[in-house]
Design a protein around this motif. Structure first.
Motif, PDB file in Angstrom:
ATOM      1  N   VAL A  86       0.841  -1.190   0.000  1.00 49.44           N
ATOM      2  CA  VAL A  86       0.000   0.000   0.000  1.00 49.44           C
ATOM      3  C   VAL A  86       0.877   1.242   0.000  1.00 49.44           C
ATOM      4  O   VAL A  86       2.018   1.222   0.493  1.00 49.44           O
ATOM      5  CB  VAL A  86      -0.951   0.021   1.216  1.00 49.44           C
ATOM      6  N   TYR A  89      -0.044   3.363   4.784  1.00 52.13           N
ATOM      7  CA  TYR A  89      -0.553   2.341   5.706  1.00 52.13           C
ATOM      8  C   TYR A  89      -1.739   2.852   6.513  1.00 52.13           C
ATOM      9  O   TYR A  89      -2.766   2.167   6.632  1.00 52.13           O
ATOM     10  CB  TYR A  89       0.564   1.895   6.650  1.00 52.13           C
ATOM     11  N   ALA A  92      -4.897   3.145   4.430  1.00 53.75           N
ATOM     12  CA  ALA A  92      -5.439   1.827   4.095  1.00 53.75           C
ATOM     13  C   ALA A  92      -6.105   1.186   5.303  1.00 53.75           C
ATOM     14  O   ALA A  92      -7.184   0.585   5.185  1.00 53.75           O
ATOM     15  CB  ALA A  92      -4.325   0.922   3.568  1.00 53.75           C
ATOM     16  N   ARG A  93      -5.495   1.308   6.472  1.00 54.33           N
ATOM     17  CA  ARG A  93      -6.097   0.726   7.680  1.00 54.33           C
ATOM     18  C   ARG A  93      -7.431   1.396   8.007  1.00 54.33           C
ATOM     19  O   ARG A  93      -8.402   0.731   8.379  1.00 54.33           O
ATOM     20  CB  ARG A  93      -5.140   0.875   8.862  1.00 54.33           C
ATOM     21  N   ASN A  95      -9.465   2.812   5.851  1.00 55.38           N
ATOM     22  CA  ASN A  95     -10.446   2.383   4.852  1.00 55.38           C
ATOM     23  C   ASN A  95     -10.979   0.987   5.169  1.00 55.38           C
ATOM     24  O   ASN A  95     -12.187   0.725   5.033  1.00 55.38           O
ATOM     25  CB  ASN A  95      -9.819   2.398   3.463  1.00 55.38           C
ATOM     26  N   GLU A 146      -7.597  -2.706  -1.941  1.00 56.55           N
ATOM     27  CA  GLU A 146      -7.012  -1.604  -1.179  1.00 56.55           C
ATOM     28  C   GLU A 146      -5.553  -1.342  -1.551  1.00 56.55           C
ATOM     29  O   GLU A 146      -5.002  -0.297  -1.220  1.00 56.55           O
ATOM     30  CB  GLU A 146      -7.120  -1.899   0.325  1.00 56.55           C
ATOM     31  N   GLY A 147      -4.913  -2.267  -2.242  1.00 54.59           N
ATOM     32  CA  GLY A 147      -3.515  -2.094  -2.624  1.00 54.59           C
ATOM     33  C   GLY A 147      -3.115  -3.137  -3.648  1.00 54.59           C
ATOM     34  O   GLY A 147      -3.965  -3.795  -4.267  1.00 54.59           O
ATOM     35  N   MET A 230      -0.053  -5.428   5.647  1.00 50.85           N
ATOM     36  CA  MET A 230       0.167  -4.311   4.723  1.00 50.85           C
ATOM     37  C   MET A 230       1.564  -3.736   4.928  1.00 50.85           C
ATOM     38  O   MET A 230       2.020  -3.602   6.062  1.00 50.85           O
ATOM     39  CB  MET A 230      -0.893  -3.229   4.935  1.00 50.85           C
TER      40      MET A 230
END
Length: 310
Positions: A86, A89, A92-93, A95, A146-147, A230
């Motif tokens: 990602v 980080y 992303a966490r 989301n 997400e990534g 991630m």
């Protein structure tokens, strides 16, 4: 004395009957299948009706597990593992937290490590998501989007037989507890009372342990687990403070890369310039060609004019 012997004999008979009941329950489990699953559903409903949802209370997790078992006829534990690269980080966490909560789940665990090297840092970590079993597939799709997916896997575990076994054992233990309570009320001798109390305590402990194991299975069936690892991109190399501190090999590779960039840029520039050159230089090229072709005539006519003047 006769009464004492009678009570003791009755206690022994009850213990033997409980043992036989447990063996019968185990034999019934070994014959599992669809009939065993139906027995498990009926037993779970009977337990709720008798205890009023008690026995440690599995709550919504237990209800969801029962609904899934009733629908599919099996108790399935679903798990997923995803490794992502990602850009950010924390973003992303955040989301993933919003996505899993929107589907009725939650984040059960999270860890984060910030790595630092020569002033450059990147973050890596792990989050464990618990989501209702019916939303497992959709959540996996969201996580993978997400990534950049480095690795992804899913697995299932059928625990129907374990659920049936634990429920049958729990029913037998509760029946034995009821018989011991009846015997306790009828016992008059101190020794008999103590013996019944001791056995009653043992049975109650086994009941609580079995309930805990059963509820744990029901929660795992009702809520699937997705473990997401991630990692942010790791910097290739830190920039040196002085240009001559750059390693020789790194400098050579950078130069080669620079030559390639210049060549690609030249080709792209030529592609952009070609239409303009074609439009604006063509008339000059045609005119120059005509002059070169007829230069003798032009020069000859100029010589004749000079002679005539003479």
């Amino acid at each position: 004395m006769n009464r004492t012997r009678s009570v003791s004999a009755l206690l022994v008979v009850l213990v033997l009957l409980a043992g036989c009941g447990g063996s019968a329950g185990g034999a019934e489990v070994s014959g599992g299948g669809a009939d065993s699953a139906a027995v498990a559903n009926t037993a779970v409903e009977a337990e709720r009706a008798a205890d009023g949802g008690g026995g440690g209370g599995s709550g919504d997790d237990g209800a969801a597990a029962t609904d899934e078992t009733a629908t599919t006829g099996r108790s399935i534990i679903r798990t997923g593992e995803v490794r992502l690269r990602v850009d950010d980080y924390e973003a992303a966490r955040a989301n993933l937290t919003v996505a899993v909560e929107a589907r009725g789940g939650y984040v059960s665990d999270s860890t984060k490590q910030v790595h630092d090297r020569d002033g450059e840092s990147w973050t890596a970590g792990r989050v464990v998501l618990r989501v209702p079993a019916e939303n497992f597939t959709g959540t996996m799709t969201t996580v993978e989007g997400e990534g950049r997916v480095l690795e992804s896997s899913t697995s299932t575990q059928d625990v129907t037989d374990q659920v049936v076994d634990l429920q049958a054992r729990l029913d037998n233990l509760r029946a034995e507890r009821d018989r011991l309570r009846t015997l306790y009320q009828r016992a008059n001798d101190t020794e008999d009372v103590l013996a019944v109390e001791r056995r009653l305590s043992e049975v109650q402990t086994e009941i609580e342990q079995t309930e805990a194991r059963l509820q744990n299975l029901q929660r795992r069936v009702a809520y699937s687990t997705i473990t997401v690892e991630m990692t942010e991109p790791r910097p290739d190399r830190p920039a040196p403070d002085r240009w001559y501190d750059t390693p020789v090999l790194a400098a050579f590779l950078d130069s080669v890369h620079g030559v390639g960039v210049v060549l690609r840029a030249s080709v792209v520039a030529a592609a952009y310039a070609a239409p303009y050159l074609l439009v604006f230089l063509t008339p000059f090229a045609v005119g120059g060609g005509l002059l070169y072709r007829y230069r003798d005539r032009i020069l000859g006519s100029s010589g004749d004019d000079t002679e005539d003047e003479t």
